[in-house]
Design a protein around this motif. Sequence first.
Motif, short mmCIF file in Angstrom:
data_model
loop_
_atom_site.label_atom_id
_atom_site.label_comp_id
_atom_site.label_asym_id
_atom_site.label_seq_id
_atom_site.Cartn_x
_atom_site.Cartn_y
_atom_site.Cartn_z
N MET A 1 -39.37 31.02 67.43
CA MET A 1 -38.12 31.74 67.41
C MET A 1 -37.09 30.93 66.63
O MET A 1 -36.96 29.74 66.82
CB MET A 1 -37.66 31.93 68.86
N ASN A 2 -36.34 31.61 65.76
CA ASN A 2 -35.33 30.94 64.96
C ASN A 2 -33.95 31.14 65.59
O ASN A 2 -33.45 32.25 65.68
CB ASN A 2 -35.35 31.51 63.53
N PHE A 3 -33.35 30.05 66.00
CA PHE A 3 -32.04 30.09 66.66
C PHE A 3 -30.91 29.66 65.74
O PHE A 3 -29.77 29.50 66.17
CB PHE A 3 -32.06 29.20 67.91
N GLU A 4 -31.21 29.46 64.46
CA GLU A 4 -30.25 28.89 63.52
C GLU A 4 -28.92 29.67 63.46
O GLU A 4 -27.85 29.08 63.48
CB GLU A 4 -30.87 28.82 62.13
N LYS A 5 -28.99 31.00 63.40
CA LYS A 5 -27.76 31.79 63.28
C LYS A 5 -26.90 31.69 64.54
O LYS A 5 -25.67 31.58 64.44
CB LYS A 5 -28.10 33.26 62.99
N LEU A 6 -27.51 31.70 65.72
CA LEU A 6 -26.74 31.58 66.94
C LEU A 6 -26.16 30.17 67.09
O LEU A 6 -25.00 30.01 67.46
CB LEU A 6 -27.56 31.95 68.17
N ILE A 10 -22.15 29.61 67.37
CA ILE A 10 -21.56 28.88 68.50
C ILE A 10 -20.80 27.66 68.00
O ILE A 10 -19.66 27.40 68.39
CB ILE A 10 -22.64 28.48 69.52
N THR A 11 -21.44 26.91 67.13
CA THR A 11 -20.82 25.71 66.57
C THR A 11 -19.52 26.05 65.85
O THR A 11 -18.49 25.40 66.07
CB THR A 11 -21.81 25.00 65.62
N ASP A 12 -19.56 27.06 65.01
CA ASP A 12 -18.36 27.45 64.25
C ASP A 12 -17.25 27.94 65.17
O ASP A 12 -16.08 27.61 64.96
CB ASP A 12 -18.70 28.55 63.24
N ASN A 13 -17.57 28.72 66.18
CA ASN A 13 -16.55 29.23 67.09
C ASN A 13 -15.93 28.12 67.93
O ASN A 13 -14.71 28.11 68.16
CB ASN A 13 -17.11 30.34 67.98
N ILE A 14 -16.74 27.20 68.39
CA ILE A 14 -16.19 26.08 69.17
C ILE A 14 -15.37 25.18 68.27
O ILE A 14 -14.28 24.73 68.65
CB ILE A 14 -17.31 25.32 69.90
N ASN A 86 -17.55 18.45 68.12
CA ASN A 86 -16.33 17.81 67.65
C ASN A 86 -16.62 16.72 66.60
O ASN A 86 -15.81 16.47 65.73
CB ASN A 86 -15.54 17.21 68.82
N GLY A 87 -17.78 16.11 66.69
CA GLY A 87 -18.14 15.04 65.75
C GLY A 87 -18.75 15.51 64.45
O GLY A 87 -19.02 14.71 63.56
N LEU A 88 -18.96 16.82 64.29
CA LEU A 88 -19.60 17.33 63.08
C LEU A 88 -18.65 17.34 61.90
O LEU A 88 -17.46 17.61 62.03
CB LEU A 88 -20.13 18.75 63.32
N GLU A 89 -19.19 17.08 60.73
CA GLU A 89 -18.44 17.13 59.47
C GLU A 89 -18.63 18.50 58.84
O GLU A 89 -19.46 19.29 59.27
CB GLU A 89 -18.96 16.05 58.51
N GLY A 90 -17.88 18.78 57.79
CA GLY A 90 -18.10 20.00 57.01
C GLY A 90 -17.19 21.15 57.38
O GLY A 90 -17.49 22.29 57.05
N TYR A 91 -16.08 20.88 58.03
CA TYR A 91 -15.17 21.94 58.40
C TYR A 91 -13.83 21.83 57.67
O TYR A 91 -12.79 22.23 58.18
CB TYR A 91 -14.98 21.97 59.92
N GLY A 92 -13.88 21.29 56.44
CA GLY A 92 -12.67 21.13 55.65
C GLY A 92 -11.97 22.45 55.37
O GLY A 92 -10.75 22.57 55.54
#
Length: 177
Positions: A1-6, A10-14, A86-92
């Motif tokens: 099962m591919n959960f990548e989109k969810l 979730i990551t983007d919304n949080i 919170n520690g993820l990069e790439g949200y410039g």
Amino acid sequence: MNFEKLVRNITDNIREAQIKLGFDSRPISLNYTENSLKNLLRTDDIKSVLEKFSEAVRDKFGDVTFREIKDGYCLTVSATGTEYINGLEGYGFLTEFIETIRRHGVTVDEVFSVFRKYSDNVVIEEKNNDEFNYLVYFADGKPDGYMYCLATEQEIDGHEHVTYHRFTTEDYEELGF
């Protein structure tokens, strides 16, 4: 099962909530309509897939719980997960977009400039329906694949005020704007 989109959603919304409100090490709950989850998971068997999802993301997100709500599910990501996000990069782009749109008196052209700063593949469509004035998105899905619905209003002091809603492409299409 591919959960990548969810996972991405979730990551983007949080991350969006953390940018707007600041980081607070606590669980965060997100409500999803059944159709949104069907689109993100590519299945009609949501409940059993969410059980598998919770197990699959435990290493990064800690415990992810879910419960049925009217027309969908509420997913709660643990404090471990919100700290990880919170520690993820790439949200410039998202950070600059939110910082721009929250400024008093910002114009829609200033908001468009933020999109153009991050890509040459920006699509801007004037809509002027009952819900919003502009649809803006990145044609190639980079730096993100969401559809931004921008509404402009005149404030009492004469300044323009811009608000937004952000949808996945599938949710946007289902809403039928």
